[in-house]
Scaffold this motif. Structure first.
Motif, PDB file in Angstrom:
ATOM      1  N   VAL A 206      14.824  35.138  -7.472  1.00  0.00           N
ATOM      2  CA  VAL A 206      15.379  36.024  -8.574  1.00  0.00           C
ATOM      3  C   VAL A 206      15.978  37.410  -8.057  1.00  0.00           C
ATOM      4  CG1 VAL A 206      14.875  37.412 -10.598  1.00  0.00           C
ATOM      5  CG2 VAL A 206      13.323  35.240 -10.162  1.00  0.00           C
ATOM      6  N   GLY A 207      17.244  37.460  -8.566  1.00  0.00           N
ATOM      7  CA  GLY A 207      17.913  38.866  -7.996  1.00  0.00           C
ATOM      8  C   GLY A 207      18.651  38.587  -6.676  1.00  0.00           C
ATOM      9  N   GLU A 208      18.229  37.522  -5.986  1.00  0.00           N
ATOM     10  CA  GLU A 208      19.039  37.313  -4.587  1.00  0.00           C
ATOM     11  C   GLU A 208      20.594  37.050  -4.704  1.00  0.00           C
ATOM     12  OE1 GLU A 208      18.269  34.481  -0.632  1.00  0.00           O
ATOM     13  OE2 GLU A 208      16.981  34.031  -2.642  1.00  0.00           O
ATOM     14  N   SER A 209      21.068  36.571  -5.645  1.00  0.00           N
ATOM     15  CA  SER A 209      22.474  36.242  -5.572  1.00  0.00           C
ATOM     16  C   SER A 209      23.152  37.564  -5.840  1.00  0.00           C
ATOM     17  CB  SER A 209      22.732  35.364  -6.789  1.00  0.00           C
ATOM     18  OG  SER A 209      22.029  34.006  -6.688  1.00  0.00           O
ATOM     19  N   GLU A 210      22.650  38.259  -6.703  1.00  0.00           N
ATOM     20  CA  GLU A 210      23.176  39.777  -6.965  1.00  0.00           C
ATOM     21  C   GLU A 210      23.217  40.549  -5.809  1.00  0.00           C
ATOM     22  OE1 GLU A 210      21.145  37.939  -9.045  1.00  0.00           O
ATOM     23  OE2 GLU A 210      21.626  38.133 -11.132  1.00  0.00           O
ATOM     24  N   ALA A 211      21.986  40.578  -5.014  1.00  0.00           N
ATOM     25  CA  ALA A 211      21.745  41.242  -3.916  1.00  0.00           C
ATOM     26  C   ALA A 211      23.085  40.824  -2.851  1.00  0.00           C
ATOM     27  CB  ALA A 211      20.480  41.179  -3.430  1.00  0.00           C
ATOM     28  N   ARG A 212      23.090  39.573  -2.506  1.00  0.00           N
ATOM     29  CA  ARG A 212      24.072  39.170  -1.678  1.00  0.00           C
ATOM     30  C   ARG A 212      25.562  39.581  -2.118  1.00  0.00           C
ATOM     31  NH1 ARG A 212      22.156  32.708  -0.325  1.00  0.00           N
ATOM     32  NH2 ARG A 212      20.113  33.209   0.506  1.00  0.00           N
ATOM     33  N   LEU A 213      25.933  39.596  -3.343  1.00  0.00           N
ATOM     34  CA  LEU A 213      26.938  40.017  -3.619  1.00  0.00           C
ATOM     35  C   LEU A 213      27.319  41.474  -3.393  1.00  0.00           C
ATOM     36  CD1 LEU A 213      29.812  39.376  -5.054  1.00  0.00           C
ATOM     37  CD2 LEU A 213      28.761  39.852  -7.176  1.00  0.00           C
ATOM     38  N   ARG A 214      26.374  42.237  -3.775  1.00  0.00           N
ATOM     39  CA  ARG A 214      26.508  43.683  -3.662  1.00  0.00           C
ATOM     40  C   ARG A 214      26.640  43.915  -2.163  1.00  0.00           C
ATOM     41  NH1 ARG A 214      22.411  43.881  -7.699  1.00  0.00           N
ATOM     42  NH2 ARG A 214      20.615  44.239  -5.907  1.00  0.00           N
ATOM     43  N   GLN A 215      25.917  43.361  -1.168  1.00  0.00           N
ATOM     44  CA  GLN A 215      26.097  43.530   0.231  1.00  0.00           C
ATOM     45  C   GLN A 215      27.475  43.101   0.474  1.00  0.00           C
ATOM     46  OE1 GLN A 215      23.712  40.814   2.511  1.00  0.00           O
ATOM     47  NE2 GLN A 215      23.876  42.340   4.472  1.00  0.00           N
ATOM     48  N   ALA A 216      27.882  41.976   0.205  1.00  0.00           N
ATOM     49  CA  ALA A 216      29.281  41.396   0.720  1.00  0.00           C
ATOM     50  C   ALA A 216      30.405  42.376   0.127  1.00  0.00           C
ATOM     51  CB  ALA A 216      29.519  40.120   0.053  1.00  0.00           C
TER      52      ALA A 216
ATOM     53  N   SER B 209      25.085  32.555 -12.413  1.00  0.00           N
ATOM     54  CA  SER B 209      26.452  32.473 -12.099  1.00  0.00           C
ATOM     55  C   SER B 209      27.448  33.271 -13.042  1.00  0.00           C
ATOM     56  CB  SER B 209      26.916  30.773 -12.474  1.00  0.00           C
ATOM     57  OG  SER B 209      26.695  30.510 -13.855  1.00  0.00           O
ATOM     58  N   GLN B 210      26.935  33.464 -14.311  1.00  0.00           N
ATOM     59  CA  GLN B 210      27.827  34.346 -15.263  1.00  0.00           C
ATOM     60  C   GLN B 210      27.614  35.715 -14.807  1.00  0.00           C
ATOM     61  OE1 GLN B 210      26.238  31.777 -16.467  1.00  0.00           O
ATOM     62  NE2 GLN B 210      27.499  30.581 -17.819  1.00  0.00           N
ATOM     63  N   ARG B 211      26.307  36.250 -14.413  1.00  0.00           N
ATOM     64  CA  ARG B 211      26.187  37.571 -13.903  1.00  0.00           C
ATOM     65  C   ARG B 211      27.027  37.681 -12.610  1.00  0.00           C
ATOM     66  NH1 ARG B 211      21.041  36.277 -15.290  1.00  0.00           N
ATOM     67  NH2 ARG B 211      20.540  36.188 -13.140  1.00  0.00           N
ATOM     68  N   VAL B 212      27.158  36.883 -11.828  1.00  0.00           N
ATOM     69  CA  VAL B 212      27.768  36.986 -10.475  1.00  0.00           C
ATOM     70  C   VAL B 212      29.238  37.029 -10.755  1.00  0.00           C
ATOM     71  CG1 VAL B 212      28.470  35.935  -8.382  1.00  0.00           C
ATOM     72  CG2 VAL B 212      25.984  35.956  -8.900  1.00  0.00           C
ATOM     73  N   PHE B 213      29.736  36.198 -11.568  1.00  0.00           N
ATOM     74  CA  PHE B 213      31.006  36.211 -12.034  1.00  0.00           C
ATOM     75  C   PHE B 213      31.586  37.465 -12.581  1.00  0.00           C
ATOM     76  CE2 PHE B 213      34.782  34.860 -14.411  1.00  0.00           C
ATOM     77  CZ  PHE B 213      35.625  34.271 -13.379  1.00  0.00           C
TER      78      PHE B 213
ATOM     79  N   SER C  50      32.243  29.707  -8.693  1.00  0.00           N
ATOM     80  CA  SER C  50      31.509  30.649  -9.302  1.00  0.00           C
ATOM     81  C   SER C  50      30.850  30.374 -10.501  1.00  0.00           C
ATOM     82  CB  SER C  50      31.861  32.019  -9.071  1.00  0.00           C
ATOM     83  OG  SER C  50      32.971  32.231 -10.217  1.00  0.00           O
ATOM     84  N   LEU C  51      31.291  29.353 -11.429  1.00  0.00           N
ATOM     85  CA  LEU C  51      31.032  29.076 -12.628  1.00  0.00           C
ATOM     86  C   LEU C  51      30.548  27.693 -12.990  1.00  0.00           C
ATOM     87  CD1 LEU C  51      33.382  30.962 -14.914  1.00  0.00           C
ATOM     88  CD2 LEU C  51      31.036  31.573 -14.480  1.00  0.00           C
ATOM     89  N   ALA C  52      30.510  27.097 -11.578  1.00  0.00           N
ATOM     90  CA  ALA C  52      30.227  25.506 -11.504  1.00  0.00           C
ATOM     91  C   ALA C  52      29.000  24.899 -12.043  1.00  0.00           C
ATOM     92  CB  ALA C  52      30.227  25.290 -10.240  1.00  0.00           C
ATOM     93  N   THR C  53      27.969  26.117 -12.073  1.00  0.00           N
ATOM     94  CA  THR C  53      26.619  25.591 -12.477  1.00  0.00           C
ATOM     95  C   THR C  53      26.350  26.003 -13.976  1.00  0.00           C
ATOM     96  OG1 THR C  53      25.762  27.886 -12.099  1.00  0.00           O
ATOM     97  CG2 THR C  53      25.315  26.157 -10.158  1.00  0.00           C
ATOM     98  N   GLY C  54      27.475  26.174 -14.622  1.00  0.00           N
ATOM     99  CA  GLY C  54      27.358  26.701 -15.922  1.00  0.00           C
ATOM    100  C   GLY C  54      26.089  27.382 -16.441  1.00  0.00           C
ATOM    101  N   GLY C  55      25.389  26.790 -17.696  1.00  0.00           N
ATOM    102  CA  GLY C  55      24.152  27.749 -17.973  1.00  0.00           C
ATOM    103  C   GLY C  55      22.952  26.953 -17.639  1.00  0.00           C
ATOM    104  N   LEU C  56      23.107  26.061 -16.515  1.00  0.00           N
ATOM    105  CA  LEU C  56      21.734  25.645 -15.905  1.00  0.00           C
ATOM    106  C   LEU C  56      21.106  26.561 -14.889  1.00  0.00           C
ATOM    107  CD1 LEU C  56      23.171  21.976 -15.584  1.00  0.00           C
ATOM    108  CD2 LEU C  56      21.961  23.073 -17.421  1.00  0.00           C
ATOM    109  N   ASP C  57      21.496  27.762 -14.607  1.00  0.00           N
ATOM    110  CA  ASP C  57      20.715  28.565 -13.709  1.00  0.00           C
ATOM    111  C   ASP C  57      20.258  29.737 -14.209  1.00  0.00           C
ATOM    112  OD1 ASP C  57      23.297  29.897 -14.435  1.00  0.00           O
ATOM    113  OD2 ASP C  57      23.916  30.094 -12.173  1.00  0.00           O
ATOM    114  N   GLY C  58      19.983  29.652 -15.522  1.00  0.00           N
ATOM    115  CA  GLY C  58      19.514  31.081 -15.988  1.00  0.00           C
ATOM    116  C   GLY C  58      20.599  32.001 -16.146  1.00  0.00           C
ATOM    117  N   GLY C  59      21.679  31.826 -16.187  1.00  0.00           N
ATOM    118  CA  GLY C  59      22.751  32.917 -16.243  1.00  0.00           C
ATOM    119  C   GLY C  59      23.203  33.570 -14.990  1.00  0.00           C
TER     120      GLY C  59
END
Length: 514
Positions: A309-319, A350-354, A339-348
């Motif tokens: 949880v939160g790992e994707s957003e943390a990686r984006l911030r670092q990048a 991909s939408q947050r990262v995008f 970045s939207l490839a997973t649709g709604g199957l990842d708890g949102g």
């Protein structure tokens, strides 16, 4: 503002708890000590640190009470702050995220301590690599991200290392700055290792060490998982066709300089490259880096996503933080629709990262030129391509006859063959409907067959036969290609090709509207 300014402001505002997000613990402690001394250099201020291995220690050498557990540490800090509320101490808890997620009691004590510190001049700082703060604490803390070192900090570290090692230095003042600039985007420890490696290699620092430090940076940035550093030397001559796009780029080549800023010209934000696969979108990103002589960073959107949880957003911030430090640079976001490839199957996630990527593109002030490519424009939300995020949206269509001649010329020359020895006009006619990648493959396929047959040199007939063996994308995926070309004819993007090709498309639009 710098991280020093942010911390100083929060301490003056008597914020009781700060979460400092960084992997550079040693540098974080130095920054905190500088802020503490700048705030109050008297004996009424100290930097008190706690970790699970050493317990409580004082920067000023004061005797500290024993505190082997996080519970005991919080109790001792509360006691010390209550005993002398006028002191301006900074209490630093190292890696405390390990405990606030594991123990409800620790989390409750931490919150109680934050409330108690409001009535004192002391503050609490938690150093951690992750900004994943428990929901219960969000109202009581501010989160501060520590960016990588600035050019000034890296230059100071380099000068100090040269003085400390007494190495022979053949670099001018400008050369030292270039060497420090090559390390931009690294942490202070990583930069120091790169400088030290350059020193021990031949016991001399000179211009040859700049590429060596860049190679170190490539490896480190690649290890960050989401970013890859490219050394791009492609020029417009290496890209066949796309004349309108090249003219647009040439017009903006000098817009990153100080003269342009004094003139009142903003740095270009970026461009979106939409079109048929294989038409040169990725090659164009590399060509921009070579043309403008700027570093090229590729953001791997797929690598951003983590399981925690939160790992994707943390990686984006670092990048994005690394990208801004390296700026001015070119950031290549390949196939942004993925970045939207997973649709709604990842708890949102991909939408947050995008959404975070789009917000950063809109609000960024650093001179980062974004090149976003997309093959499936239908997967992108309408707001993705609006002005403000991109200066221009270009469509890369099937190459025209003249462009196919250029592409054949480029790839024959790249394989050390004289294009004048080939009937390029005939090859271009045969390759009608072929994209640049398919034309390149035809040349390569002809080389393979000629090498196996002798070897001997290739001829026009060899390349022509290779063309006829390839089933082009425009035929195998006719419907998808036509949908993309309709998108251009609808006037939703600007053609990247020759003016006559663009005029033909515009004429087609007028005919359909008539």
């Amino acid at each position: 503002m710098s991280v020093h300014d942010d911390l100083n402001l929060y301490l003056r505002a008597r914020v009781p708890m700060i979460v400092l997000v960084t992997v550079e613990e040693r540098r974080a402690l130095e920054v905190l000590n500088e802020v503490r001394v700048g705030r109050d250099a008297s004996a009424r201020s100290d930097l008190v640190m706690w970790d699970v291995a050493q317990g409580m220690t004082s920067r000023d050498g004061r005797a500290m009470p024993a505190a082997a557990t996080p519970d005991a540490a919080l109790d001792k800090i509360a006691e010390m702050a209550r005993r002398d509320p006028d002191r301006k101490d900074l209490y630093v808890l190292k890696d405390f995220h390990e405990f606030w997620h594991r123990s409800p009691a620790v989390k409750r004590k931490l919150r109680n301590l934050a409330h108690a510190l409001v009535s004192t001049y002391s503050s609490l700082v938690v150093t951690t690599h992750s900004a994943d703060v428990p929901a219960e604490l969000e109202d009581d803390v501010v989160v501060v991200d520590m960016p990588p070192p600035t050019l000034r900090e890296l230059r100071d570290d380099l000068d100090a290392l040269i003085e400390q090692t007494r190495v022979e230095c053949d670099l001018t003042d400008h050369g030292r700055t270039r060497l420090a600039q090559a390390a931009l985007g690294l942490t202070a420890a990583q930069a120091r290792r790169a400088f030290s490696k350059a020193i021990v290699r031949d016991r001399v620092l000179d211009e040859q060490d700049i590429p060596a430090v860049l190679e170190e940076k490539k490896a480190v940035i690649r290890a960050s998982q989401a970013l890859e550093f490219y050394s791009s030397d492609e020029t417009p001559d290496d890209v066949g066709g796309l004349q309108r796009l090249k003219e647009w780029l040439a017009l903006r080549e000098s817009a990153f300089g100080e003269d342009a800023a004094r003139f009142g010209l903003p740095a270009p934000k970026g461009m979106a490259l939409i079109g048929i696969p294989g038409t040169g979108k990725s090659l164009t990103a590399k060509m921009i880096s070579g043309l403008w002589r700027l570093p090229l960073l590729r953001l791997d959107v797929g690598a951003l996503f983590g399981s925690l949880v939160g790992e994707s957003e943390a990686r984006l911030r670092q990048a994005l933080r690394i990208t801004e430090v390296v700026a001015p640079c070119v950031l290549w976001i390949d196939e942004i629709e993925k970045s939207l490839a997973t649709g709604g199957l990842d708890g949102g996630t991909s939408q947050r990262v995008f959404g975070a990527i789009l917000t950063w593109m809109q609000e960024k002030t650093a001179p980062v030129f974004v090149v976003a490519t997309a093959n499936d424009v239908g997967a992108l939300p309408p707001e993705t391509l609006r002005r403000g995020r991109f200066d221009e949206v270009f469509f890369l269509d099937l190459p025209t006859d003249g462009e196919r001649r250029q592409i054949f010329t480029v790839h024959l020359r790249k394989r050390r063959r004289d294009p004048a020895a080939f009937d390029v006009a005939r090859l271009a006619r045969l390759a009608d409907g072929y994209v640049g990648a398919e034309i390149e493959q035809a040349v390569v396929d002809a080389l393979y067959r000629a090498f196996a047959d002798g070897p001997r040199d290739i001829t026009t007939d060899d390349v022509a036969a290779a063309i006829q063996r390839i089933v082009p994308l425009s035929r195998s995926q006719r419907e998808r290609v036509e949908d993309l070309r309709t998108w251009l004819r609808d006037g939703r993007a600007r053609s990247a090709s020759f003016a006559e090709a663009a005029q033909a498309a515009e004429h087609q639009v007028r005919l359909e509207l008539a």
